[in-house]
Design a protein around this motif. Structure first.
Motif, PDB file in Angstrom:
ATOM      1  N   LYS A 428     -10.437 -22.452   1.181  1.00  0.00           N
ATOM      2  CA  LYS A 428     -10.584 -24.080   1.576  1.00  0.00           C
ATOM      3  C   LYS A 428     -10.051 -24.969   0.256  1.00  0.00           C
ATOM      4  O   LYS A 428     -10.471 -25.845  -0.070  1.00  0.00           O
ATOM      5  CB  LYS A 428     -12.173 -24.461   1.861  1.00  0.00           C
ATOM      6  N   GLY A 429      -9.032 -24.413  -0.501  1.00  0.00           N
ATOM      7  CA  GLY A 429      -8.565 -25.241  -1.366  1.00  0.00           C
ATOM      8  C   GLY A 429      -9.122 -25.164  -2.724  1.00  0.00           C
ATOM      9  O   GLY A 429      -8.437 -25.490  -3.796  1.00  0.00           O
ATOM     10  N   ALA A 430     -10.488 -24.496  -2.736  1.00  0.00           N
ATOM     11  CA  ALA A 430     -11.026 -24.610  -4.028  1.00  0.00           C
ATOM     12  C   ALA A 430     -11.124 -22.993  -4.868  1.00  0.00           C
ATOM     13  O   ALA A 430     -11.183 -21.936  -4.033  1.00  0.00           O
ATOM     14  CB  ALA A 430     -12.606 -24.674  -4.004  1.00  0.00           C
ATOM     15  N   PRO A 431     -11.094 -22.831  -6.000  1.00  0.00           N
ATOM     16  CA  PRO A 431     -11.520 -21.412  -6.483  1.00  0.00           C
ATOM     17  C   PRO A 431     -12.441 -21.081  -6.396  1.00  0.00           C
ATOM     18  O   PRO A 431     -13.551 -21.402  -6.094  1.00  0.00           O
ATOM     19  CB  PRO A 431     -11.011 -21.801  -7.959  1.00  0.00           C
ATOM     20  N   VAL A 432     -12.302 -19.527  -6.045  1.00  0.00           N
ATOM     21  CA  VAL A 432     -13.471 -18.586  -6.014  1.00  0.00           C
ATOM     22  C   VAL A 432     -13.408 -17.620  -7.346  1.00  0.00           C
ATOM     23  O   VAL A 432     -12.500 -16.985  -7.588  1.00  0.00           O
ATOM     24  CB  VAL A 432     -12.920 -17.650  -4.546  1.00  0.00           C
ATOM     25  N   GLU A 433     -14.953 -18.025  -7.785  1.00  0.00           N
ATOM     26  CA  GLU A 433     -15.056 -17.140  -8.965  1.00  0.00           C
ATOM     27  C   GLU A 433     -15.846 -15.934  -8.834  1.00  0.00           C
ATOM     28  O   GLU A 433     -16.406 -15.568  -7.630  1.00  0.00           O
ATOM     29  CB  GLU A 433     -16.017 -18.057 -10.051  1.00  0.00           C
ATOM     30  N   GLY A 434     -15.510 -14.762  -9.232  1.00  0.00           N
ATOM     31  CA  GLY A 434     -16.337 -13.385  -9.171  1.00  0.00           C
ATOM     32  C   GLY A 434     -15.771 -12.707  -8.206  1.00  0.00           C
ATOM     33  O   GLY A 434     -16.345 -11.799  -7.691  1.00  0.00           O
ATOM     34  N   ALA A 435     -14.716 -13.039  -7.739  1.00  0.00           N
ATOM     35  CA  ALA A 435     -14.072 -12.198  -6.563  1.00  0.00           C
ATOM     36  C   ALA A 435     -13.402 -10.965  -7.260  1.00  0.00           C
ATOM     37  O   ALA A 435     -12.673 -11.118  -8.083  1.00  0.00           O
ATOM     38  CB  ALA A 435     -13.019 -12.815  -5.763  1.00  0.00           C
ATOM     39  N   GLY A 436     -13.721  -9.768  -6.462  1.00  0.00           N
ATOM     40  CA  GLY A 436     -13.018  -8.556  -6.749  1.00  0.00           C
ATOM     41  C   GLY A 436     -11.732  -8.312  -6.352  1.00  0.00           C
ATOM     42  O   GLY A 436     -11.685  -8.564  -5.053  1.00  0.00           O
ATOM     43  N   VAL A 437     -10.663  -8.366  -7.095  1.00  0.00           N
ATOM     44  CA  VAL A 437      -9.327  -8.146  -6.584  1.00  0.00           C
ATOM     45  C   VAL A 437      -8.722  -6.677  -6.789  1.00  0.00           C
ATOM     46  O   VAL A 437      -8.828  -6.297  -7.994  1.00  0.00           O
ATOM     47  CB  VAL A 437      -8.413  -9.244  -7.162  1.00  0.00           C
ATOM     48  N   SER A 438      -8.456  -6.072  -5.927  1.00  0.00           N
ATOM     49  CA  SER A 438      -8.045  -4.600  -6.135  1.00  0.00           C
ATOM     50  C   SER A 438      -6.606  -4.466  -5.488  1.00  0.00           C
ATOM     51  O   SER A 438      -6.417  -5.115  -4.565  1.00  0.00           O
ATOM     52  CB  SER A 438      -8.921  -3.696  -5.637  1.00  0.00           C
ATOM     53  N   ALA A 439      -5.630  -3.721  -5.940  1.00  0.00           N
ATOM     54  CA  ALA A 439      -4.393  -3.313  -5.411  1.00  0.00           C
ATOM     55  C   ALA A 439      -4.124  -1.824  -5.492  1.00  0.00           C
ATOM     56  O   ALA A 439      -4.395  -1.191  -6.656  1.00  0.00           O
ATOM     57  CB  ALA A 439      -3.341  -4.136  -6.329  1.00  0.00           C
ATOM     58  N   HIS A 440      -3.583  -1.318  -4.542  1.00  0.00           N
ATOM     59  CA  HIS A 440      -3.202   0.085  -4.554  1.00  0.00           C
ATOM     60  C   HIS A 440      -1.999   0.328  -3.769  1.00  0.00           C
ATOM     61  O   HIS A 440      -1.687  -0.562  -2.885  1.00  0.00           O
ATOM     62  CB  HIS A 440      -4.089   0.950  -3.905  1.00  0.00           C
ATOM     63  N   THR A 441      -1.181   1.500  -3.912  1.00  0.00           N
ATOM     64  CA  THR A 441       0.176   1.563  -3.521  1.00  0.00           C
ATOM     65  C   THR A 441       0.036   1.955  -2.113  1.00  0.00           C
ATOM     66  O   THR A 441      -0.975   2.681  -1.778  1.00  0.00           O
ATOM     67  CB  THR A 441       1.122   2.588  -4.432  1.00  0.00           C
ATOM     68  N   VAL A 442       1.098   1.498  -1.371  1.00  0.00           N
ATOM     69  CA  VAL A 442       1.194   1.827   0.176  1.00  0.00           C
ATOM     70  C   VAL A 442       2.375   2.706   0.295  1.00  0.00           C
ATOM     71  O   VAL A 442       3.329   2.340  -0.252  1.00  0.00           O
ATOM     72  CB  VAL A 442       1.086   0.919   1.146  1.00  0.00           C
ATOM     73  N   GLY A 443       2.529   3.703   1.227  1.00  0.00           N
ATOM     74  CA  GLY A 443       4.033   4.383   1.550  1.00  0.00           C
ATOM     75  C   GLY A 443       3.770   5.760   0.982  1.00  0.00           C
ATOM     76  O   GLY A 443       2.846   5.997  -0.107  1.00  0.00           O
ATOM     77  N   ASP A 444       4.382   6.802   1.559  1.00  0.00           N
ATOM     78  CA  ASP A 444       4.083   8.181   1.033  1.00  0.00           C
ATOM     79  C   ASP A 444       4.292   8.400  -0.479  1.00  0.00           C
ATOM     80  O   ASP A 444       3.355   8.843  -1.081  1.00  0.00           O
ATOM     81  CB  ASP A 444       5.083   9.124   1.891  1.00  0.00           C
ATOM     82  N   GLY A 445       5.493   7.877  -0.608  1.00  0.00           N
ATOM     83  CA  GLY A 445       5.820   8.104  -2.210  1.00  0.00           C
ATOM     84  C   GLY A 445       4.790   7.488  -3.226  1.00  0.00           C
ATOM     85  O   GLY A 445       4.492   8.183  -4.143  1.00  0.00           O
ATOM     86  N   ALA A 446       4.521   6.092  -2.915  1.00  0.00           N
ATOM     87  CA  ALA A 446       3.710   5.473  -3.732  1.00  0.00           C
ATOM     88  C   ALA A 446       2.251   6.154  -3.768  1.00  0.00           C
ATOM     89  O   ALA A 446       1.533   6.052  -4.492  1.00  0.00           O
ATOM     90  CB  ALA A 446       3.434   4.163  -3.298  1.00  0.00           C
ATOM     91  N   ARG A 447       1.829   6.594  -2.423  1.00  0.00           N
ATOM     92  CA  ARG A 447       0.500   7.077  -2.383  1.00  0.00           C
ATOM     93  C   ARG A 447       0.564   8.286  -3.457  1.00  0.00           C
ATOM     94  O   ARG A 447      -0.856   8.593  -4.037  1.00  0.00           O
ATOM     95  CB  ARG A 447       0.065   7.669  -1.156  1.00  0.00           C
TER      96      ARG A 447
END
Length: 511
Positions: A428-447
């Motif tokens: 809602k336009g306001a910053p969120v503190e303490g959120a866990g952000v994760s990223a992982h590769t998708v696609g056969d080669g990246a996985r």
């Protein structure tokens, strides 16, 4: 209730077994990746040589001081300030508990009579969130290195509003309250508020701690008892039950001559936990106390020796078991350095692991801020190497290390500058503190590469995922304040690129 031996300090962790610090700089070249076996002493000499280490009674004590303020730089009177120490040289029992003082009315504190070690300094006060000192203002750094006799000042901590209260009671198995038990709430590497908090229980066993909202690990300890911990959600209440301590004693001897080994680092662990450690004395004897009931195996290491007790030993409630024998066999030392490929500079505080999967062996690796890394008491075998350097990308594979009967030195493990994803988490336009952000590769080669990254958003909502490989990533956000798209956020990342991506959450709820 799960009971483990915990080193009270920053991070929700079991006791990390600490090995000896590198004596001398060594000759670690930054231009070669080949192993250079070096001639050493005979096998018997390597295994039986006493392990030199500092006598803590003769070390000059040191101090740390600073000021505790709020975000507007106003001093916080009577804030509780604690230091958690660790060292490769000293018996871990000496640094097991937090060292705490209260700040004065001007927010000033001074921690005195400290052993030379690496400390994390944190503070807490009602109604604030706990916080830690961050050297150079880097939120990912908390280590304060203290030399013998050193007087450090300016180790300041800023506390932010928004703390919540955890209350509880510490009792023994009969339900009787334990007075003056030490209770700590441990900060976590996954939390945006990394400070640790400690207090003592009242005569009726009750306590109160002010912490950051969310999950917290609460640890209780008292003389004559084994430690206990509970993972709870703040604000809230928690009960901790302590059991009478158990102990394991024994001796470390040379496997060939039977002679006692002085200064061996002894670790005691169960099937799923590591509960304590100490050094063997001049007669090779050791004792590890404050254990919970269970089966334990003892291991011992010196620079060039390794041993393990035969089988496991059953230790009952409140029982002290003697007669454990650890036979030390000849082993070698492995030395190397983690460097950044583009600059050849050492990586600051790298993580290195060595494992021989065929024989089920692994070796604990110690590191220094200049990138040096070493493992002691390594047995013969072929070891795979894994390397991590915060903010940099590891190679897909490092050359295995073949260990025979001589030291292996001159190893260099390079890491590359990686790609970065950064932005803010918003609801809602306001910053969120303490959120866990994760990223992982998708696609056969990246996985197959298994590339991933994670971070926790700051008070202004910012997050940073760095040291990433090129590829297509799926970003996901975890918070109890809002939810994001069901399928996450997909991003294509080029090698070495920096990409700005705000993660906008919408629905109220939890994911």
């Amino acid at each position: 209730m799960k009971r483990v031996w915990l080193a009270i300090g920053i991070g929700l962790v079991a006791l990390a077994l600490l090995w000896w610090k590198l004596r001398g700089d060594g000759d670690v070249s930054s231009k070669t990746t080949a192993a250079k076996p070096t001639a050493g002493a005979t096998a018997k000499q390597r295994a039986t040589a006493p392990q030199a280490r500092p006598d803590p009674t003769k070390l000059a004590r040191a101090s740390i001081e600073g000021t505790i303020t709020d975000e507007k730089q106003a001093p916080i009177a009577k804030a509780r300030v604690c230091a958690s120490g660790s060292s490769n040289d000293l018996d871990p029992q000496l640094l097991r508990d937090l060292i705490c003082v209260s700040a004065d009315d001007a927010g000033h504190y001074k921690l005195e009579n400290l052993l030379p070690a690496t400390y994390v300094v944190s503070a807490s006060a009602k109604p604030f969130r706990p916080g830690a000192h961050h050297p150079s203002g880097d939120r990912k750094k908390t280590d304060v290195r203290l030399a013998a006799g050193q007087r450090l000042s300016g180790i300041d901590v800023v506390l932010r509003a928004g703390g919540v209260e955890i209350t509880g009671v510490v009792a023994d198995l009969t339900g009787g309250p334990i007075e003056k038990a030490r209770v700590a709430a441990l900060g976590s590497r996954w939390s945006s508020s990394r400070g640790s908090v400690m207090t003592e229980t009242a005569a009726d066993g009750t306590f109160s701690l002010w912490v950051a909202p969310g999950y917290a690990s609460i640890v209780a300890s008292a003389e004559g008892y084994a430690d206990d911990w509970e993972l709870t959600y703040a604000p809230g209440k928690v009960e901790l039950l302590l059991t009478p301590e158990s102990a394991l004693t024994g001796v470390v001897v040379d496997a060939v001559s039977g002679e006692p080994i002085e200064g061996a680092r002894v670790a005691v662990g169960g099937s799923e936990r590591s509960e304590g450690g100490t050094f063997s004395d001049a007669k090779g004897a050791f004792r590890v106390a404050r254990l919970t009931p269970g089966r334990y195996t003892a291991t011992a290491r010196t620079d060039r020796g390794y041993g393990r007790s035969d089988g496991s030993t059953l230790v009952g409630l409140g029982q002290s078991v003697d007669g454990v024998v650890v036979k030390l066999h000849a082993a070698v030392r492995v030395e190397g350095k983690v460097v950044i490929s583009t600059t050849k500079q050492g990586c600051e505080d790298p993580d290195v692991s060595l494992a021989d999967g065929m024989k089920g062996r692994w070796s604990d690796v110690q590191t220094e801020p200049d990138g040096r890394a070493w493992a002691e008491g390594v047995l013969p075998g072929k070891y795979t190497v894994e390397v991590e350097c915060d903010g940099y990308r590891s190679k897909e594979e490092y050359e295995p290390i073949v260990v025979a009967d001589k030291d292996v030195t001159g190893l260099v493990w390079e890491v590359d500058p990686g790609a970065t994803i950064t932005g803010r988490v918003l609801a809602k336009g306001a910053p969120v503190e303490g959120a866990g952000v994760s990223a992982h590769t998708v696609g056969d080669g990246a996985r197959m590469e298994g590339a991933w990254g994670s971070d926790v958003s700051l008070p202004d909502g910012t997050y940073t995922l760095d040291g990433l490989r090129a590829g297509t990533y799926k970003l996901e956000v975890s918070t109890d304040k809002a939810v994001g798209p069901k399928d996450g956020y997909k991003i294509k990342l080029a090698d070495g690129a920096t990409l700005q991506k705000d993660l906008v959450l919408e629905e109220t709820g939890s994911i």
